[in-house]
Design a protein around this motif. Structure first.
Motif, PDB file in Angstrom:
ATOM      1  N   PHE A  77       0.838  -1.207   0.000  1.00  0.00           N
ATOM      2  CA  PHE A  77       0.000   0.000   0.000  1.00  0.00           C
ATOM      3  C   PHE A  77       0.867   1.249   0.000  1.00  0.00           C
ATOM      4  CE2 PHE A  77      -3.567  -2.621   0.471  1.00  0.00           C
ATOM      5  CZ  PHE A  77      -4.688  -1.838   0.229  1.00  0.00           C
ATOM      6  N   MET A  78       0.538   2.172  -0.884  1.00  0.00           N
ATOM      7  CA  MET A  78       1.231   3.451  -0.939  1.00  0.00           C
ATOM      8  C   MET A  78       0.417   4.455  -0.126  1.00  0.00           C
ATOM      9  SD  MET A  78       3.762   2.653  -2.780  1.00  0.00           S
ATOM     10  CE  MET A  78       4.586   4.089  -3.443  1.00  0.00           C
ATOM     11  N   PRO A  79       1.093   5.330   0.614  1.00  0.00           N
ATOM     12  CA  PRO A  79       0.337   6.344   1.359  1.00  0.00           C
ATOM     13  C   PRO A  79      -0.438   7.221   0.378  1.00  0.00           C
ATOM     14  CG  PRO A  79       2.699   6.448   1.847  1.00  0.00           C
ATOM     15  CD  PRO A  79       2.541   5.497   0.721  1.00  0.00           C
ATOM     16  N   TYR A  80      -1.698   7.429   0.635  1.00  0.00           N
ATOM     17  CA  TYR A  80      -2.504   8.287  -0.246  1.00  0.00           C
ATOM     18  C   TYR A  80      -3.588   8.919   0.597  1.00  0.00           C
ATOM     19  CZ  TYR A  80      -5.233  10.062  -4.060  1.00  0.00           C
ATOM     20  OH  TYR A  80      -5.900  10.934  -4.902  1.00  0.00           O
ATOM     21  N   GLN A  81      -3.715  10.237   0.497  1.00  0.00           N
ATOM     22  CA  GLN A  81      -4.800  10.913   1.210  1.00  0.00           C
ATOM     23  C   GLN A  81      -5.756  11.487   0.188  1.00  0.00           C
ATOM     24  OE1 GLN A  81      -3.657  13.523   4.415  1.00  0.00           O
ATOM     25  NE2 GLN A  81      -3.344  11.699   5.656  1.00  0.00           N
ATOM     26  N   ASN A  82      -7.021  11.147   0.366  1.00  0.00           N
ATOM     27  CA  ASN A  82      -8.032  11.605  -0.584  1.00  0.00           C
ATOM     28  C   ASN A  82      -8.354  13.076  -0.313  1.00  0.00           C
ATOM     29  OD1 ASN A  82      -9.791  11.173  -2.704  1.00  0.00           O
ATOM     30  ND2 ASN A  82     -11.488  10.536  -1.389  1.00  0.00           N
ATOM     31  N   ARG A  83      -8.071  13.919  -1.282  1.00  0.00           N
ATOM     32  CA  ARG A  83      -8.376  15.360  -1.152  1.00  0.00           C
ATOM     33  C   ARG A  83      -9.254  15.737  -2.330  1.00  0.00           C
ATOM     34  NH1 ARG A  83      -5.228  16.748   2.957  1.00  0.00           N
ATOM     35  NH2 ARG A  83      -3.267  15.622   3.117  1.00  0.00           N
ATOM     36  N   VAL A  84     -10.541  15.836  -2.043  1.00  0.00           N
ATOM     37  CA  VAL A  84     -11.535  16.046  -3.097  1.00  0.00           C
ATOM     38  C   VAL A  84     -11.799  17.534  -3.260  1.00  0.00           C
ATOM     39  CG1 VAL A  84     -13.935  15.553  -3.746  1.00  0.00           C
ATOM     40  CG2 VAL A  84     -12.572  13.810  -2.583  1.00  0.00           C
ATOM     41  N   LYS A  85     -11.940  17.963  -4.503  1.00  0.00           N
ATOM     42  CA  LYS A  85     -12.350  19.345  -4.768  1.00  0.00           C
ATOM     43  C   LYS A  85     -13.751  19.320  -5.363  1.00  0.00           C
ATOM     44  CE  LYS A  85      -8.251  20.951  -3.722  1.00  0.00           C
ATOM     45  NZ  LYS A  85      -8.148  20.265  -2.415  1.00  0.00           N
ATOM     46  N   THR A  86     -14.437  20.446  -5.280  1.00  0.00           N
ATOM     47  CA  THR A  86     -15.751  20.535  -5.909  1.00  0.00           C
ATOM     48  C   THR A  86     -15.893  21.867  -6.636  1.00  0.00           C
ATOM     49  OG1 THR A  86     -18.132  20.297  -5.578  1.00  0.00           O
ATOM     50  CG2 THR A  86     -16.930  21.440  -3.838  1.00  0.00           C
ATOM     51  N   THR A  87     -16.538  21.798  -7.787  1.00  0.00           N
ATOM     52  CA  THR A  87     -16.814  23.023  -8.549  1.00  0.00           C
ATOM     53  C   THR A  87     -18.289  23.363  -8.381  1.00  0.00           C
ATOM     54  OG1 THR A  87     -15.133  22.469 -10.188  1.00  0.00           O
ATOM     55  CG2 THR A  87     -16.798  24.071 -10.853  1.00  0.00           C
ATOM     56  N   THR A  88     -18.547  24.578  -7.947  1.00  0.00           N
ATOM     57  CA  THR A  88     -19.934  25.027  -7.824  1.00  0.00           C
ATOM     58  C   THR A  88     -20.018  26.473  -8.295  1.00  0.00           C
ATOM     59  OG1 THR A  88     -21.815  25.259  -6.309  1.00  0.00           O
ATOM     60  CG2 THR A  88     -19.661  25.629  -5.346  1.00  0.00           C
ATOM     61  N   ARG A  89     -20.985  26.758  -9.121  1.00  0.00           N
ATOM     62  CA  ARG A  89     -21.199  28.120  -9.660  1.00  0.00           C
ATOM     63  C   ARG A  89     -19.895  28.739 -10.153  1.00  0.00           C
ATOM     64  NH1 ARG A  89     -24.095  29.422  -4.063  1.00  0.00           N
ATOM     65  NH2 ARG A  89     -25.883  28.053  -4.301  1.00  0.00           N
ATOM     66  N   GLY A  90     -19.095  27.944 -10.845  1.00  0.00           N
ATOM     67  CA  GLY A  90     -17.891  28.457 -11.502  1.00  0.00           C
ATOM     68  C   GLY A  90     -16.688  28.672 -10.594  1.00  0.00           C
ATOM     69  N   ALA A  91     -16.761  28.247  -9.339  1.00  0.00           N
ATOM     70  CA  ALA A  91     -15.601  28.377  -8.439  1.00  0.00           C
ATOM     71  C   ALA A  91     -15.279  27.007  -7.839  1.00  0.00           C
ATOM     72  CB  ALA A  91     -15.896  29.379  -7.332  1.00  0.00           C
ATOM     73  N   VAL A  92     -14.016  26.864  -7.422  1.00  0.00           N
ATOM     74  CA  VAL A  92     -13.552  25.569  -6.892  1.00  0.00           C
ATOM     75  C   VAL A  92     -13.327  25.671  -5.380  1.00  0.00           C
ATOM     76  CG1 VAL A  92     -11.703  23.844  -6.985  1.00  0.00           C
ATOM     77  CG2 VAL A  92     -12.461  24.960  -9.088  1.00  0.00           C
ATOM     78  N   TYR A  93     -13.794  24.668  -4.657  1.00  0.00           N
ATOM     79  CA  TYR A  93     -13.661  24.631  -3.191  1.00  0.00           C
ATOM     80  C   TYR A  93     -13.138  23.265  -2.757  1.00  0.00           C
ATOM     81  CZ  TYR A  93     -16.794  28.648  -3.509  1.00  0.00           C
ATOM     82  OH  TYR A  93     -17.355  29.852  -3.825  1.00  0.00           O
ATOM     83  N   ALA A  94     -12.657  23.226  -1.517  1.00  0.00           N
ATOM     84  CA  ALA A  94     -12.167  21.964  -0.960  1.00  0.00           C
ATOM     85  C   ALA A  94     -13.286  21.255  -0.212  1.00  0.00           C
ATOM     86  CB  ALA A  94     -11.002  22.242  -0.012  1.00  0.00           C
ATOM     87  N   LEU A  95     -13.315  19.955  -0.347  1.00  0.00           N
ATOM     88  CA  LEU A  95     -14.222  19.108   0.434  1.00  0.00           C
ATOM     89  C   LEU A  95     -13.370  18.210   1.324  1.00  0.00           C
ATOM     90  CD1 LEU A  95     -17.016  17.912  -2.013  1.00  0.00           C
ATOM     91  CD2 LEU A  95     -17.176  19.667  -0.261  1.00  0.00           C
ATOM     92  N   PRO A  96     -13.913  17.622   2.404  1.00  0.00           N
ATOM     93  CA  PRO A  96     -15.221  17.940   2.956  1.00  0.00           C
ATOM     94  C   PRO A  96     -15.250  19.386   3.443  1.00  0.00           C
ATOM     95  CG  PRO A  96     -13.937  16.676   4.528  1.00  0.00           C
ATOM     96  CD  PRO A  96     -13.125  16.746   3.268  1.00  0.00           C
ATOM     97  N   VAL A  97     -16.434  19.881   3.725  1.00  0.00           N
ATOM     98  CA  VAL A  97     -16.550  21.281   4.127  1.00  0.00           C
ATOM     99  C   VAL A  97     -15.639  21.508   5.338  1.00  0.00           C
ATOM    100  CG1 VAL A  97     -18.096  23.061   4.995  1.00  0.00           C
ATOM    101  CG2 VAL A  97     -18.879  21.486   3.197  1.00  0.00           C
ATOM    102  N   ASN A  98     -14.680  22.410   5.158  1.00  0.00           N
ATOM    103  CA  ASN A  98     -13.725  22.708   6.234  1.00  0.00           C
ATOM    104  C   ASN A  98     -13.536  24.226   6.327  1.00  0.00           C
ATOM    105  OD1 ASN A  98     -11.188  23.498   4.626  1.00  0.00           O
ATOM    106  ND2 ASN A  98     -11.702  21.530   3.706  1.00  0.00           N
ATOM    107  N   LEU A  99     -12.615  24.654   7.152  1.00  0.00           N
ATOM    108  CA  LEU A  99     -12.458  26.095   7.399  1.00  0.00           C
ATOM    109  C   LEU A  99     -12.140  26.854   6.113  1.00  0.00           C
ATOM    110  CD1 LEU A  99     -12.578  28.215   9.562  1.00  0.00           C
ATOM    111  CD2 LEU A  99     -10.248  27.624  10.245  1.00  0.00           C
ATOM    112  N   HIS A 100     -11.358  26.214   5.233  1.00  0.00           N
ATOM    113  CA  HIS A 100     -11.023  26.871   3.968  1.00  0.00           C
ATOM    114  C   HIS A 100     -12.280  27.027   3.102  1.00  0.00           C
ATOM    115  CE1 HIS A 100      -7.598  27.332   0.794  1.00  0.00           C
ATOM    116  NE2 HIS A 100      -8.224  28.452   1.058  1.00  0.00           N
TER     117      HIS A 100
END
Ligand code: UDP
Length: 374
Positions: A77-100
Motif C-alpha cells: 500500500f502506498m500512502p494516499y490521502q483523498n483530497r476532493v475538490k468541488t466546482t460550484t457556480r464556476g468556483a472551486v472549493y475543498a471538500l469535505p466542508v472545512n475552514l477553507h
C-alpha cells in the motif's frame, strides 16, 4: 474437508474463499464478469498505461487494524490521502466542508471558533430531529452551504431531491473547523501500488481455490457443494420473484488529455445543470508513477435497470420492505450465506466488507461440522 462455492470474486468472496482454503476446505469461486475484484477492479489503460479505477474511485481507508494488516499482507500500500475538490457556480472549493471552504464561500477570514459560531448561526435550529438529507444539512450547515455543495450533487447522485433521502447519507461526510481537507477521518489510508485487482488475485492465489470467470451461477443448477457463500444481489438469487430491489448504477465517459487536466484525482460538480457528478483523473491516484498523458472518467449516475451493474443500494422504504421479505426467504436457505454489499443490500466501504468477510468465515468455520449438506 468440505467443498464450498463462493459466488462473486469481489472483496467479500475473495476473503471468504481464502479463509476457508487456509482452513483446508476446497473452494470454487464463480464470477459472472470477465475479471476478479468486483467493483474495486483496476486495470491499466491500454493507451496511457495509467492504472484506472474501472468502476470509479476506490481509496482504502480504515480504523480497523486487523483489516489494514490483512490487506497489507496481500499488497504494497502506498500512502494516499483523498483530497476532493468541488466546482460550484464556476468556483472551486475543498471538500469535505472545512475552514477553507467556509472562508472561501463567505469571503471571510474566520478562525476556528469564529467559524463554528458563524455556521451555528446559519444552522436551522427549528429542526430538532432531522429526518431527511435536506433537514440534516440545513440543521448542520445552513442553507448556503447546503445549496452550494450538497443539493445539486445529491439530486444527481440519487435521482431524487435530498428532501426524499434519509439523513444518514449526509452523516458520511465530516464538517471541520480546521484546514484539514483529508476526505476521510480514518487512521489508515492508502492505495495498493499495483492496483486492487492484483491484491485480490493474491488473496485468491491458493492451491485449494479454483476461480471461474464469465460464469453465471443459477440457484437450481448448483450441485455437489456443502455450502454456498453468495455475494450477488439477494433478489437475483431468488429470481426476483418478489420484485427488484433498486440501485443506482454509474456510467463512465472516458476521455484523454495531454498533460494534467484538473490537477487532482477527483473533482465533484455540484451544479444540477452539469449532468455528471464528478470527473476522475486516474493518474493522480498513483503520484508515484510518471505519465505525460492523462485518462479521465466523467461519471454519470442513473437508475439501475436489468442488465446494468448495481452500485449504490437506494434503500427507499419500498426497498426496505422488499429486503425484509427476501431476508425471510434467505433465512430458510440453511446451506447459503448471503454476504457483502449486494448479498445484504447495504452500502459498504471496502474495509467493512473485509471485516464482515473475516467474521463470517470464522463463524462458519467454527460451526462447519454441524452445517447441513446441500
Ligand atoms: N455529497 C454531496 N456533494 C459532494 C459529495 C457528496 O452532496 O460533493 C453527498 C452525496 O449525497 C453522497 C453523500 O454526500 O452520496 C456521501 O458522500 P460520499 O463521498 O461518501 O459518497 P460515495 O462514497 O457514497 O460516493
Amino acid at each position: 474437508m468440505k467443498k464450498c462455492l463462493v459466488v462473486g470474486a469481489g472483496l467479500s468472496g475473495a476473503v471468504i474463499a481464502r479463509q476457508l482454503a487456509d482452513a483446508g476446505q476446497f473452494i470454487t469461486v464463480a464470477d459472472s464478469r470477465a475479471h476478479i475484484a468486483g467493483n474495486c477492479h483496476t486495470a491499466r489503460d491500454a493507451d496511457t498505461g495509467i492504472m484506472v479505477h474501472t468502476y470509479g474511485p476506490h481509496i482504502f481507508h480504515t480504523d480497523d487494524r486487523e483489516v489494514w494488516n490483512y490487506v497489507n499482507a496481500f499488497a504494497t500500500f502506498m500512502p494516499y490521502q483523498n483530497r476532493v475538490k468541488t466546482t460550484t457556480r464556476g468556483a472551486v472549493y475543498a471538500l469535505p466542508v472545512n475552514l477553507h471552504t467556509i472562508n472561501q464561500l463567505f469571503n471571510t477570514a474566520l478562525r476556528p471558533d469564529e467559524a463554528r459560531a458563524f455556521i451555528a448561526a446559519k444552522a436551522d435550529i427549528t429542526i430538532t430531529d432531522p429526518q431527511s438529507f435536506e433537514e440534516q444539512a440545513l440543521q448542520m450547515v445552513g442553507r448556503e452551504i447546503y445549496e452550494a455543495f450538497f443539493k445539486g450533487y445529491t439530486n444527481k447522485q440519487w435521482g431524487c431531491p435530498p428532501s426524499a433521502l434519509p439523513a444518514a447519507i449526509l452523516k458520511r461526510l465530516p464538517l471541520r473547523f480546521s484546514y484539514d481537507d483529508n476526505y476521510f477521518c480514518q487512521q489508515f489510508q492508502g492505495i495498493p501500488k499495483d492496483g486492487y485487482t492484483a491484491m485480490v488475485a493474491r488473496i485468491l492465489d491458493h492451491p485449494r481455490i479454483a476461480v471461474r470467470l464469465n460464469t453465471h451461477v443459477r440457484r437450481d443448477e448448483i450441485k455437489g457443494y456443502d455450502h454456498i457463500f453468495y455475494s450477488g444481489p439477494i433478489d437475483a438469487w431468488f429470481g426476483y420473484t418478489l420484485g427488484r430491489l433498486t440501485y443506482r448504477t454509474l456510467e463512465f465517459e472516458r476521455f484523454y488529455h495531454d498533460g494534467d487536466y484538473q490537477g487532482c484525482a477527483v473533482m465533484n460538480y455540484a451544479d444540477l445543470e452539469i449532468p455528471y457528478t464528478r470527473i476522475t483523473e486516474h493518474k493522480h491516484f498513483a503520484p508515484w508513477e510518471q505519465h505525460a498523458r492523462s485518462v479521465l472518467y466523467r461519471e454519470f449516475s442513473r437508475a439501475c435497470g436489468p442488465g446494468d451493474i448495481p452500485f449504490y443500494p437506494t434503500r427507499q422504504s419500498r426497498d426496505k420492505d422488499l429486503l425484509h421479505s427476501y431476508a425471510a426467504l434467505a433465512a430458510q436457505e440453511t446451506h447459503v450465506t448471503f454476504i457483502g454489499r449486494l448479498g445484504t443490500y447495504r452500502y459498504l466501504d471496502m474495509d467493512q466488507t473485509i471485516r464482515e468477510a473475516l467474521d463470517c468465515s470464522r463463524a462458519w468455520l467454527k460451526g462447519a461440522g454441524q452445517r447441513p449438506t446441500a
